[in-house]
Design an enzyme around this catalytic site. Structure first.
Site, short mmCIF file in Angstrom:
data_model
loop_
_atom_site.label_atom_id
_atom_site.label_comp_id
_atom_site.label_asym_id
_atom_site.label_seq_id
_atom_site.Cartn_x
_atom_site.Cartn_y
_atom_site.Cartn_z
N CYS A 34 -0.45 4.13 2.14
CA CYS A 34 -0.22 3.99 3.59
C CYS A 34 1.23 4.26 3.95
CB CYS A 34 -0.52 2.56 4.07
SG CYS A 34 -1.94 1.78 3.34
N ASP A 35 2.14 3.75 3.18
CA ASP A 35 3.53 3.68 3.63
C ASP A 35 4.52 4.53 2.84
OD1 ASP A 35 2.73 1.82 5.57
OD2 ASP A 35 2.90 0.16 4.17
N CYS A 82 0.83 -1.20 0.00
CA CYS A 82 0.00 0.00 0.00
C CYS A 82 0.87 1.26 0.00
CB CYS A 82 -0.93 -0.02 1.21
SG CYS A 82 -1.97 1.46 1.32
#
Ligand code: NDP
Length: 306
Positions: free
Chosen positions: A135-136, A132
């Protein structure tokens, strides 16, 4: 006895359970094979509103669970193996426990990111390996990363990652990309993205965090190592709809079709929330929002039945 079953324990499932519990309809939640869902495979979560310092994915999920428990949700560590949606009450058969009947069901079983299946990829998940970018990606400022895949997800993730990373290597196993032309063109026009076609990742290197990957030329078989700190998988997601196969309307990829703007599925009394019905946004906060919708739809539907 709970009248409603919530299947899945990600942000969608917990939010649905919270709203139902606070409406005096505390459900039984089947937590499934990955309790806490995909957020338990990530580390810091900085984009969930209300946590200005950020928090760890597993902690966010524990907090959601505690909040549901406070209002009466009960939990089963089991996972649903088969369902009979042909008549009401619906019968759910868990993998280990007895079959149980429910008046309504909220399906929040999520989607699972596809992984390459390498041992070191699994070991370093959350420590440089991610599925992701949204997200990261932020954690890879001025670092070199790679994205695997040749579809729209891979193009989108690679393009997004250039906001942070100094270089993104896009690795695809074939010569031709599967992605739409517009997404390909956008990625190709980005001078921070380097395409490494006809290559596959055969190992992820590093002890505590990723320090590199080993790639293999899919034509010649030749192998070499690339130093980098992040490996992002963009090889697609699989919605977790296997137990419902054939009993509920899905799109061609298996995502549950909901009536537009609602959580109603093709089966009255069965509602869907989160990534299992969303191939587009796939965020914790959008999943939570759709979990709330499912609880409200379910509550109103039950009222109408009485
Ligand atoms: P896709 O199935 O389209 O693409 C998956 C890619 O991963 C393919 O290139 C495939 O290779 C590769 N792949 C699969 N398994 C492996 C493996 N084991 N090892 C190496 N490579 C692998 O999935 P996407 O998630 O990209 O897209 C899903 C759907 O969502 C599509 O319809 C897409 O258009 C849509 N989407 C739209 C977006 C947008 O419009 N903004 C953004 C993201 C997705 P190969 O090509 O060789 O099969």
């Amino acid at each position: 006895m709970a009248r409603i079953a919530v299947l899945g324990s990600g942000p969608a499932g917990f939010t649905a359970a919270l709203y139902l519990s606070r409406a005096n309809l505390p459900p039984l939640m089947f937590e499934g094979v990955e309790p806490g869902g995909q957020l338990t495979t990530t580390t810091d979560v900085d984009n969930f509103p209300g946590f200005p310092e950020g928090l760890m994915g597993p902690e966010l999920m524990e907090r959601m669970k505690a909040q549901c428990a406070r209002f009466g949700t009960t939990f089963s560590a089991d996972t649903i193996e088969s369902v009979d949606l042909s008549k009401r009450p619906f019968v759910l058969k868990p993998a280990y426990g007895e079959a149980q009947e429910f008046d309504a069901i909220i399906i929040a079983t999520g989607a699972s990111a596809r992984y390459l299946g390498l041992d070191n990829e699994k070991r370093l998940l959350g420590h440089g390996v991610s599925a992701c970018a949204t997200c990261d990606g932020f954690f890879f400022q001025q670092q070199e990363v790679a994205v695997v895949g040749g579809g729209d997800t891979a193009m989108e993730e690679a393009t997004f990652l250039t906001k942070f990373a100094s270089k993104v290597t896009l690795i695809h196993r074939r010569k031709d990309l599967r992605a739409s032309k517009i997404m390909q063109d956008r990625a190709r026009a980005n001078n921070r993205i380097e395409f490494l076609l006809e290559h596959k990742v055969v190992d992820v290197l590093g002890e505590d965090s990723v320090t590199g990957i080993r790639v293999q030329n899919t034509v010649t078989g030749e192998e070499r190592d690339i130093a980098l700190t992040g490996l992002f998988l963009g090889i697609g997601h699989t919605p977790n709809t296997q137990p419902f196969g054939g009993q509920i309307d899905t799109d061609k990829s298996g995502y549950i079709n909901c009536k537009p703007g609602s959580s109603y599925t093709s089966v009255p009394g069965v509602f869907a929330a989160g990534d299992v019905q969303d191939s587009e946004y796939r965020q914790a906060i959008t999943a939570a929002g759709s979990g709330c919708m499912a609880a409200l739809d379910c509550e109103r539907w039950l009222e109408d039945q009485e």
